[in-house]
Design a protein around this motif. Structure first.
Motif, short mmCIF file in Angstrom:
data_model
loop_
_atom_site.label_atom_id
_atom_site.label_comp_id
_atom_site.label_asym_id
_atom_site.label_seq_id
_atom_site.Cartn_x
_atom_site.Cartn_y
_atom_site.Cartn_z
N GLU A 614 0.83 -1.20 0.00
CA GLU A 614 0.00 0.00 0.00
C GLU A 614 0.87 1.26 0.00
O GLU A 614 1.85 1.37 0.74
CB GLU A 614 -0.92 0.02 1.23
CG GLU A 614 -1.91 -1.14 1.30
CD GLU A 614 -1.37 -2.29 2.13
OE1 GLU A 614 -0.13 -2.38 2.25
OE2 GLU A 614 -2.16 -3.10 2.64
N THR A 615 0.47 2.21 -0.84
CA THR A 615 1.19 3.50 -0.90
C THR A 615 0.63 4.44 0.16
O THR A 615 -0.45 4.20 0.73
CB THR A 615 1.05 4.13 -2.28
OG1 THR A 615 -0.33 4.41 -2.53
CG2 THR A 615 1.59 3.19 -3.36
N LYS A 616 1.32 5.54 0.37
CA LYS A 616 0.86 6.53 1.34
C LYS A 616 -0.46 7.15 0.92
O LYS A 616 -1.37 7.33 1.73
CB LYS A 616 1.94 7.61 1.51
CG LYS A 616 1.60 8.66 2.54
CD LYS A 616 2.73 9.67 2.68
CE LYS A 616 2.38 10.73 3.72
NZ LYS A 616 3.47 11.73 3.88
N ALA A 617 -0.59 7.41 -0.39
CA ALA A 617 -1.83 8.01 -0.90
C ALA A 617 -2.99 7.05 -0.73
O ALA A 617 -4.13 7.46 -0.41
CB ALA A 617 -1.64 8.37 -2.37
N GLU A 618 -2.73 5.78 -0.92
CA GLU A 618 -3.79 4.77 -0.78
C GLU A 618 -4.25 4.68 0.67
O GLU A 618 -5.45 4.57 0.94
CB GLU A 618 -3.26 3.41 -1.26
CG GLU A 618 -4.31 2.32 -1.29
CD GLU A 618 -3.76 1.00 -1.83
OE1 GLU A 618 -4.52 0.01 -1.82
OE2 GLU A 618 -2.58 0.98 -2.24
N LYS A 619 -3.33 4.76 1.59
CA LYS A 619 -3.69 4.70 3.00
C LYS A 619 -4.51 5.93 3.40
O LYS A 619 -5.49 5.81 4.16
CB LYS A 619 -2.44 4.61 3.86
CG LYS A 619 -1.68 3.30 3.70
CD LYS A 619 -0.43 3.29 4.55
CE LYS A 619 0.34 1.98 4.39
NZ LYS A 619 1.58 1.96 5.20
N GLU A 620 -4.13 7.09 2.89
CA GLU A 620 -4.89 8.31 3.19
C GLU A 620 -6.29 8.25 2.62
O GLU A 620 -7.26 8.68 3.26
CB GLU A 620 -4.13 9.53 2.65
CG GLU A 620 -2.82 9.81 3.37
CD GLU A 620 -2.07 10.97 2.74
OE1 GLU A 620 -2.50 11.44 1.66
OE2 GLU A 620 -1.05 11.41 3.32
N ALA A 621 -6.41 7.69 1.39
CA ALA A 621 -7.73 7.56 0.77
C ALA A 621 -8.61 6.61 1.58
O ALA A 621 -9.82 6.84 1.75
CB ALA A 621 -7.57 7.06 -0.66
N GLN A 622 -8.01 5.55 2.10
CA GLN A 622 -8.76 4.60 2.91
C GLN A 622 -9.27 5.25 4.19
O GLN A 622 -10.42 5.04 4.59
CB GLN A 622 -7.86 3.40 3.26
CG GLN A 622 -8.53 2.32 4.10
CD GLN A 622 -9.59 1.55 3.34
OE1 GLN A 622 -9.63 1.60 2.10
NE2 GLN A 622 -10.46 0.86 4.05
N GLU A 623 -8.45 6.07 4.78
CA GLU A 623 -8.88 6.78 5.99
C GLU A 623 -10.02 7.74 5.67
O GLU A 623 -10.96 7.88 6.47
CB GLU A 623 -7.69 7.54 6.58
CG GLU A 623 -6.60 6.64 7.13
CD GLU A 623 -5.39 7.44 7.61
OE1 GLU A 623 -5.42 8.69 7.46
OE2 GLU A 623 -4.43 6.82 8.11
N GLY A 624 -9.99 8.36 4.50
CA GLY A 624 -11.06 9.26 4.11
C GLY A 624 -12.37 8.52 3.91
O GLY A 624 -13.44 9.02 4.29
N LEU A 625 -12.33 7.35 3.32
CA LEU A 625 -13.53 6.54 3.12
C LEU A 625 -14.12 6.08 4.45
O LEU A 625 -15.35 6.04 4.62
CB LEU A 625 -13.21 5.32 2.25
CG LEU A 625 -12.90 5.62 0.77
CD1 LEU A 625 -12.42 4.36 0.06
CD2 LEU A 625 -14.14 6.18 0.06
N GLU A 626 -13.26 5.75 5.38
CA GLU A 626 -13.74 5.34 6.70
C GLU A 626 -14.50 6.48 7.37
O GLU A 626 -15.53 6.25 8.03
CB GLU A 626 -12.57 4.88 7.56
CG GLU A 626 -11.93 3.57 7.08
CD GLU A 626 -10.70 3.21 7.87
OE1 GLU A 626 -10.31 4.01 8.76
OE2 GLU A 626 -10.11 2.13 7.61
#
Length: 819
Positions: A614-626
């Motif tokens: 997982e990339t940093k951007a992907e992790k941030e996007a996941q946090e946004g969806l949560e």
């Protein structure tokens, strides 16, 4: 000179220590004269079974005779015999043997053949030092003869033999210090029977298990021939000067069998025992046996009527004239000569198969290994998948050959755990037993082979040998060598092996903790990497992505099912390999293997899944969806907390709307199905119920339209009036419940409340089809009942009576007019 004298004394001492402690049997030169046909050669032993009751009675009346002597000759010889009493320890030993040590009477033959083999070994050693030692008796062999008429079994060898002193010393006493103390300890139950053999030889005394009287005739090069006779109470020794009964060298044991041991007078029984226990003795073992052949009738008649030679000569002229006149006719008669069956007796070698494990591996060809395997396993024409020939040294020394069978036995796993006697234990090439509880662990019970050790006691019971401390060392080394044999198999051969025995390797990883690492390298599983070929864990690790930290696996009933599970969607999309565990034992196996080569295993049907890339951007996007879907996850947790542990936004889903995920210690859908299908599962088992009742985690796919719509309904619910809000909420919860139930099915779990699920589906159907939720099922119309069968029969009878009366009335006026 002094050195030579010391060497000579040393050899004499060595030979004296190695003198046979038990009686041997000799060659064909020792004749046992017998009165009934068929007669044997001079190997001692049986003649035929012909004879009358009168003959038997006469012989019994005359008294006992041995070794071809008449009763009178025997009596004369007996009068000159020296009578002895057994040493006290010998008497106690024989009682111990008969009552405790041996649990199977048939081993007497094994013991006596083993003793004969020892005697032959000794004389062969002496012949190396002195080429003239063998003299005229050059053949080193064992011969066994059954005399059914006299109920005697003879065992003869051409070994070293025994002098008069040897007979007294070795058969009448036990010249060992501490023997009395040992026997006393054994009788009180405080002795270790595994130390019994090696202190003194007791194999000979097993003869009294089956014989009332034992007669030993023996000839040593340094003494005259003597006869030793015993009834187990006392013994006598007499000089045997019969010129026509001299053995030359060696020993003959004659067993006068007990009534309950008459089975050992059957040639077939003796042959089977030789094959079972002594097949791999170094020296040839011969048995006097019969076989049926076909001969021409004329030849048979000539043999039976040899005394009619004179009459046959008188008819020669007439026969010659007939030949001249009817030559053609006689040729036809010769072509169609009548064949009859004839029984002939001869010596048959029983142990034709030689112990190839005593030779070096380089000295044995593949053809010899295959022939040995075919004979050893009774699989004619079959070749083993693999073999391992080795010699183990260290605390215990033994030689062994192990084979992997060409195919798995029928119902192998249906009878898993059932004892299979595939490993045969030999001591100095003498079969001891194959009845071990765990010579091989259950998962390797298909391995077949032999183990031969000189360090184990020979003549002790199976129960005693089972507890021998060296046996545990042998077992450990056998398992290591068996796994090494599997590891060295060629890829194509191992593929065939795994198809037959792969489940055994997986079970082994569950059962054998000590060899877990070795077994893990033998595992093979289906994989997303290849549609056909199985993959090893080593190959999987080599193909792992750069940042991948776990070995991913998914379990199900088939490859097709696993490939469609929602848990593998994102993994396959990312190009990550997933192991497909499609056999019931697979998930058990992986649970007992926490890691391989430093990589932990991750069940993709459980929480905690991380891809590693997982990339940093992907992790941030996941946090946004949560954060965005928090109203929905919180709503579901509050209103459906009875059926789910919690609701979260998933990163493992791609096309599915949601999935039910087990916690770290919970059951996956596949494991739940397996546990519920256990035939011996206890109802309401507390252990199983703990895992079964654990709530699952609902993971939602934030990109799926159904999940987005459900989030919108949760938001819209807040804006509804109180009158509309309750009905709207009920519908939302029903929709969410259906979503959870479908996720339960797709995730491999069973529905707990199928009736409620059906009710919700019906409700959704009504709403989508515009059918009122209050609309009831149309009432079933009422139908008039049928008339009772009894009334109908009575009405029929009444109608018949009325018709009969009407006919009678119609006939009555005509009758009156006629009158």
């Amino acid at each position: 000179m002094m050195a030579k004298s010391v060497t000579a004394l040393f050899l004499v001492a060595l030979l004296a220590a190695a003198m046979p402690t038990v009686v041997r049997a000799e060659d064909e030169m020792d004749v046992v004269a017998e009165t009934a046909a068929p007669t044997a050669d001079n190997a001692g032993g049986a003649t035929g079974t012909d004879g009358t009751d009168a003959d038997v009675a006469d012989r019994e009346a005359e008294g006992m005779s041995i070794d071809g002597m008449s009763a009178s000759e025997y009596k004369t010889l007996k009068d000159s015999a020296e009578n002895h009493q057994f040493q006290a320890e010998v008497s106690r030993m024989m009682k111990l043997i008969i009552n405790s040590l041996y649990t199977n009477k048939e081993i007497f033959l094994r013991e006596l053949i083993s003793n004969a083999s020892d005697a032959l070994d000794k004389v062969r050693f002496l012949s190396v030092q002195n080429k003239d030692y063998l003299g005229d008796t050059t053949e080193l062999e064992i011969k066994i003869h059954v005399d059914k008429e006299k109920k005697v079994l003879h065992i003869t060898d051409t070994g070293i033999g025994m002098s008069k002193i040897d007979l007294v010393k070795h058969l009448g006493t036990i010249a060992k210090s501490g023997t009395s103390d040992f026997l006393s300890a054994f009788e009180t139950g405080s002795a270790d029977t595994s130390n019994l053999i090696g202190q003194f030889g007791v194999g000979f005394y097993s003869a009294f298990l089956v014989a009332d009287t034992v007669v030993v005739t023996s000839k040593h090069n340094d003494d005259k021939q003597h006869i030793w006779e015993s009834d187990a109470e006392s013994f006598s020794i007499m000089e045997d000067d019969r010129e026509d009964e001299q053995l030359g060298r060696g020993t003959r044991i004659s067993l006068y069998l007990k009534e309950e041991a008459q089975d050992f007078l059957e040639t077939k029984t003796i042959k089977n025992l030789i094959t079972k226990y002594s097949e791999f003795i170094n020296f040839d073992i011969y048995l006097y046996t019969s076989k049926i052949i076909e001969v021409e009738a004329e030849e048979e008649e000539e043999e039976e009527d040899a005394e009619a030679d004179t009459e046959a000569a008188d008819t020669e002229d007439e026969t010659a004239e007939d030949d001249e006149e009817d030559g053609d006719a006689e040729e036809e008669e010769e072509e169609t000569a009548k064949m009859v069956e004839k029984t002939v007796w001869d010596w048959e070698i029983i142990n034709a198969n030689k112990p190839i494990w005593t030779r070096g591996q380089k000295d044995v060809s593949d053809e010899e290994y295959n022939k040995f395997y075919a004979a050893f396993t009774s699989n004619e024409g079959k070749e083993p998948l693999a073999k391992m020939h080795f010699t183990a040294e260290g605390e215990v020394t033994f030689r062994s050959i192990l084979f992997v069978p060409h195919e798995a036995p029928n119902n192998m796993y249906g009878d898993y755990g059932k004892k299979r006697n595939n490993i045969k234990m030999y001591v100095r090439r003498v079969f001891i037993t194959d009845d071990f509880e765990d010579m091989m662990p259950k998962y390797l019970s298909f391995i077949t082979g032999v183990v031969d050790s000189d360090d184990l006691p020979l003549n002790v019971s199976r129960e005693t040998l089972q507890q021998h401390k060296l046996l545990k060392v042998i077992k450990k080394k056998l398992v290591r060598k068996a796994l090494e044999m599997l590891k060295k198999m060629e890829p194509d051969t191992y593929k065939k092996f795994f198809q037959e025995f792969g489940t055994s390797i997986k079970l082994g990883l569950i059962e054998d903790y000590a060899n877990r690492t070795r077994l893990s390298k033998l595992l093979r599983f289906q994989s997303s990497n290849d549609q056909v070929e199985l993959t090893s864990l080593e190959e999987y690790v080599e193909r792992m992505k750069g940042k991948q930290q776990s070995i991913f696996f998914a379990a199900g009933t088939s490859r097709d099912e696993v490939e469609k599970l929602p848990f593998v969607e994102q993994l396959l999309k990312r190009g990550m390999e997933v192991l497909y565990l499609v056999e019931p034992v697979d998930e058990y196996t992986i649970q007992n293997l926490p890691e391989f080569d430093g990589k932990k295993f991750q069940n993709v049907a459980k929480e905690g899944l991380e891809f590693g890339d997982e990339t940093k951007a992907e992790k941030e996007a996941q946090e946004g969806l949560e954060t965005e879907f928090e109203p929905l996850t919180k709503y579901l947790g509050e209103n459906l907390g009875e059926v789910i542990d919690k609701a979260v936004i998933s990163s493992r889903l791609d096309t599915s709307p949601c999935a039910l995920v087990a916690n770290t210690y919970g059951w996956s859908g596949n494991m739940e199905r397996i546990m519920k299908a256990q035939a011996y599962a206890k109802a309401d088992d507390s252990g199983n119920k703990f895992y079964e009742d654990q709530k699952k985690i609902l993971e939602l796919n934030p990109r799926h339209p159904v999940v987005k719509t459900l989030l919108q309904r949760v938001k819209d619910e807040e804006a509804k009036d109180e009158d509309e809000k309750a009905e709207f909420k009920d519908t939302t919860i029903d929709l969410a419940s259906i979503l959870i139930d479908t996720a339960r099915l797709r995730s491999g779990y069973a529905l707990k409340d199928q009736v409620a699920f059906s009710g919700r589906i019906e409700k959704m159907l009504r709403m989508s089809m515009g059918v009122s939720l209050d609309a009831e099922v149309e009432a079933e119309p009422e139908y008039a009942p049928d008339a009772p069968e009894d009334d109908a029969e009575e009405d029929g009878e009444d109608e018949d009576e009325e018709e009969a009366e009407a006919e009678a009335e119609a006939d009555e006026p005509a009758g009156k007019e006629e009158l």
